[in-house]
Each structure stands twice: as C-alpha cells, then as structure tokens.
Scaffold this motif. Structure first.
Motif, PDB file in Angstrom:
ATOM      1  N   LEU A   1      14.407  -0.796  62.795  1.00  0.00           N
ATOM      2  CA  LEU A   1      14.038  -1.589  61.627  1.00  0.00           C
ATOM      3  C   LEU A   1      14.982  -1.409  60.443  1.00  0.00           C
ATOM      4  O   LEU A   1      14.700  -1.902  59.356  1.00  0.00           O
ATOM      5  N   ARG A   2      16.096  -0.739  60.635  1.00  0.00           N
ATOM      6  CA  ARG A   2      17.055  -0.553  59.536  1.00  0.00           C
ATOM      7  C   ARG A   2      18.080  -1.693  59.582  1.00  0.00           C
ATOM      8  O   ARG A   2      18.804  -1.843  60.549  1.00  0.00           O
ATOM      9  N   HIS A   3      18.075  -2.495  58.548  1.00  0.00           N
ATOM     10  CA  HIS A   3      19.023  -3.599  58.419  1.00  0.00           C
ATOM     11  C   HIS A   3      19.327  -3.747  56.935  1.00  0.00           C
ATOM     12  O   HIS A   3      18.658  -3.140  56.093  1.00  0.00           O
ATOM     13  N   PRO A   4      20.344  -4.530  56.562  1.00  0.00           N
ATOM     14  CA  PRO A   4      20.742  -4.606  55.152  1.00  0.00           C
ATOM     15  C   PRO A   4      19.612  -4.961  54.190  1.00  0.00           C
ATOM     16  O   PRO A   4      19.510  -4.372  53.109  1.00  0.00           O
ATOM     17  N   GLY A   5      18.747  -5.869  54.562  1.00  0.00           N
ATOM     18  CA  GLY A   5      17.644  -6.248  53.677  1.00  0.00           C
ATOM     19  C   GLY A   5      16.686  -5.100  53.425  1.00  0.00           C
ATOM     20  O   GLY A   5      16.275  -4.854  52.284  1.00  0.00           O
ATOM     21  N   SER A   6      16.332  -4.365  54.474  1.00  0.00           N
ATOM     22  CA  SER A   6      15.416  -3.234  54.302  1.00  0.00           C
ATOM     23  C   SER A   6      16.085  -2.116  53.516  1.00  0.00           C
ATOM     24  O   SER A   6      15.422  -1.428  52.725  1.00  0.00           O
ATOM     25  N   VAL A   7      17.383  -1.943  53.690  1.00  0.00           N
ATOM     26  CA  VAL A   7      18.122  -0.920  52.945  1.00  0.00           C
ATOM     27  C   VAL A   7      18.086  -1.237  51.450  1.00  0.00           C
ATOM     28  O   VAL A   7      17.866  -0.356  50.617  1.00  0.00           O
TER      29      VAL A   7
END
Length: 152
Positions: free
Chosen positions: A100-106
C-alpha cells in the motif's frame, strides 16, 4: 480593523520529484506560505526504480544523494526568493515490501506526520519519464487529503 482570514496556515507541504512541474509547485507553495507567514516543507519522493535499486543494493548512493540535493537546493532557492523558510525530507514513493505504499499515500502520511495545514501538489502530464512519479499522486491526494489542496 484587520481583515480576518478564514484559513490558518502554519505549514505548507509540497511533494517534489525531478520534474519542472515540481519546481512550479514549490513556487506556489512558497507564495502561499509568504501570504500566511508560514513555512514550507518539501518532501522529495523517490521513484520506483530508485527505491528498488536502493532496496536491492544496486544503486550508487552518491548519485541518489546528489540528485536529491539538487532538487532540494532548487526548492530552497525558490523559497528564499519568497522570504520563506523551508525544511526538507526524502521519502520512498514505493516499496517492494509494502503493497500500500505509493506516492499518494506517502504524501498524505507525511502531511499527517508533520501536521501540515495546506498541500500543494504538482499535477504533471504523464510523459512516461521515470522521474515524474507524482503525476498520479495528485489525484489520490485531491481525493483523500483532509487539508486544503492546490494542484498545479
């Protein structure tokens, strides 16, 4: 009588990558910060290929650091031109270990961690350049951020 502002902003968060659109987003963030006497935090979000190379031990650490430093220096110059203080960090935009780690979540996790009051995200054309990782993150941030968001 002083005009009352409906919004209180102490920290403006702006995620960046290696794109020209990121520099434009920093300029907008600095202008907003100057208006509200706030600070800017720039988070350099590393691309998937860079993260994979780091996690696999296949990358030149000095080159990654130099690239990140160049991006940070550009952001600091833009903020200084607006007489705004800036802090910086670097974050993995992806993970080979966390689905679930992607640029938006970061971006949203960084905003929550730093208690950012306002977000400015670059909305980039999807050109296929591997350095432009924030193109799809803008839509995600616009959908799920609890703070006001400016997409430029």
């Amino acid at each position: 009588m002083t005009a009352r502002r409906p919004l209180s902003v102490d920290l403006v968060l702006v995620p960046v990558d290696a794109s020209d659109e990121s520099a434009d987003a920093v300029a907008h963030a600095a202008a907003i910060a100057a208006e509200y006497d706030a600070t800017v935090h720039v988070v350099h979000v590393l691309a998937e290929d860079v993260v994979e190379a780091i996690e696999n031990g296949e990358v030149d650490d000095a080159q990654v650091a130099a690239d990140s430093e160049a991006i940070t220096e550009t952001a600091e110059e833009i903020a200084a031109a607006n007489d705004v203080s800036v802090s910086t960090s670097v974050a993995y935009g992806f993970s080979t270990k966390m689905k679930l780690r992607h640029p938006g979540s970061v971006v949203l996790d960084t905003a929550e961690e730093l208690e950012a009051d306002f977000l400015v995200v670059p909305r980039e054309p999807v050109s296929g350049d591997p350095g432009e990782i924030l193109a799809k993150a803008a839509e995600y941030v616009l959908l799920y951020a609890s703070q006001p968001v400016l997409s430029v």
